[in-house]
Every structure is written in C-alpha cells, then in structure tokens.
Design an enzyme around this catalytic site. Structure first.
Site, short mmCIF file in Angstrom:
data_model
loop_
_atom_site.label_atom_id
_atom_site.label_comp_id
_atom_site.label_asym_id
_atom_site.label_seq_id
_atom_site.Cartn_x
_atom_site.Cartn_y
_atom_site.Cartn_z
N GLY A 46 -64.51 -61.62 -6.94
CA GLY A 46 -63.18 -61.97 -6.60
C GLY A 46 -62.76 -61.11 -5.12
N GLN A 51 -57.44 -58.39 1.67
CA GLN A 51 -58.56 -57.80 1.93
C GLN A 51 -59.21 -58.32 3.30
OE1 GLN A 51 -60.07 -58.34 -2.42
NE2 GLN A 51 -61.07 -56.38 -1.62
N CYS A 94 -65.02 -52.35 -5.84
CA CYS A 94 -64.34 -53.27 -4.94
C CYS A 94 -64.95 -53.49 -3.44
CB CYS A 94 -62.80 -52.52 -4.93
SG CYS A 94 -61.61 -53.57 -3.72
N LEU A 95 -64.79 -54.60 -3.11
CA LEU A 95 -65.49 -54.72 -1.59
C LEU A 95 -64.70 -53.77 -0.78
CD1 LEU A 95 -66.03 -58.45 -1.73
CD2 LEU A 95 -67.58 -56.86 -2.05
N HIS A 136 -57.50 -56.90 -11.59
CA HIS A 136 -58.14 -56.01 -10.22
C HIS A 136 -57.46 -56.70 -9.11
CE1 HIS A 136 -61.21 -53.79 -7.83
NE2 HIS A 136 -60.48 -54.86 -6.95
N GLU A 137 -57.58 -58.06 -9.11
CA GLU A 137 -57.15 -58.89 -7.74
C GLU A 137 -55.69 -58.98 -7.70
OE1 GLU A 137 -59.20 -59.55 -5.76
OE2 GLU A 137 -61.03 -59.00 -7.11
N HIS A 140 -54.11 -55.98 -6.23
CA HIS A 140 -54.36 -56.14 -4.69
C HIS A 140 -53.16 -56.62 -4.02
CE1 HIS A 140 -58.46 -54.70 -3.44
NE2 HIS A 140 -58.84 -55.52 -4.22
NI NI Z 1 -61.01 -55.47 -4.92
#
Ligand code: NI
Length: 169
Positions: A46, A51, A94-95, A136-137, A140
C-alpha cells in the site's frame, strides 16, 4: 510512468493532514500510475500520496501475492465509517519507516467509503490483512504513522536508531 521518491520519517511532511481530491483529472491519473509503480518496485502492499510528497487524500494498494500478478486498487478520499473488534497486526511495517517493524493494535474489520479512479463511489467491508492495510494507509492521510500507535518506549528506541543512522551519513 516513473518511480517516485518515498519520503521517510522523521520528515515532518508525513504528519501533515491531507486535502480531499476535488478533480480526478489527468494529473491524478498520472499520480496513481506513478504511485503504483513506486509501490510495486519497493515492494509494498500500500502507498499513500503523502508518502510521495503529495498532500492529497489518495491511496493505492495491492495485497495479492506477487506470483499471481498485479491487482491494483485505488481509493480516493477514503473514510472509515464503521469498525468492529480488535486485532494485533504482527510486525507492521511502512515504506516511510525504514528498518523497523512493530505489532500494532488495529480494528479487526472495517467498513470503508471512498471513490475509485473513475470517480465511482465505493463502500465495502473488509477484515484480515486488507482491513489492517487500509487502516494503515488511511492513517497516513491523517498525518499518522504506525509508530504513533506503539508504546512510547518502542517509539523512542526507533527515534534513537534513526538519529544514529543520520549521524553516520
Ligand atoms: Ni505506511
């Protein structure tokens, strides 16, 4: 299509709340394609627009196993409208939070509303990994990272680790 740079913690941009997408125009379509490519290359399941430096309410995701090919989903202006139960998301990552994983408390099931990339309204219910990933997304989009949902102690450990890494460079 191009691969975009993923912003990482402690960049303050990540804690910025996003604005709704008002026009699903060419620019947004290009952003979706670039975000998808960035996510697949990472690889991740995701990615939120914030991000990659765009403070818009938009996410792309794909939790299908890689060997089964791509099945990209897009959610524009998503909102969690209902939730049920509790679960522990094991080793969430998470990236934007490199080299760190932690268990996070999440809702077991959620009902989500939003739009697809063609502007079609969506409303659906999910559980399991899909529910965890979407929470999670959507976090963000509200300027929240999963490390904001872990214990103070664990968060401090991660912050120290990052500080050390930054000093080395
Ligand atoms: Ni993330």
């Amino acid at each position: 299509m191009s691969t975009l740079d993923v912003i990482t913690y402690p960049d303050k941009f990540l804690s910025r709340p996003t604005k709704p997408v008002e026009d699903i125009d060419e620019k947004i379509q290009r952003l979706i394609d670039d975000m998808a490519q960035t996510m697949y290359e990472a690889p991740g399941i995701g990615l939120a627009a914030i991000q990659v430096g765009i403070d818009k309410s938009l996410i792309v995701y794909d939790i299908s196993p890689r060997e089964e090919g791509h099945s990209l989903d897009v959610l524009i202006n998503p909102r969690i409208i209902d939730s049920e139960g509790a679960t522990i998301s094991k080793d969430e990552a998470c990236l934007s939070v490199p080299d760190f994983k932690a268990d996070v408390k999440r809702h077991a099931a959620i009902q989500v509303e939003g739009y697809d990339r063609h502007g079609k309204p969506l409303r659906f219910e999910v559980d399991g990994l899909m529910a965890i990933m979407l929470q999670h997304e959507i976090d963000h989009l509200q300027g929240k990272l999963f490390i904001d949902r872990i214990s103070h102690l664990k968060r401090e450990l991660y912050k120290r680790q990052i500080k050390k890494q930054l000093q080395k460079h």
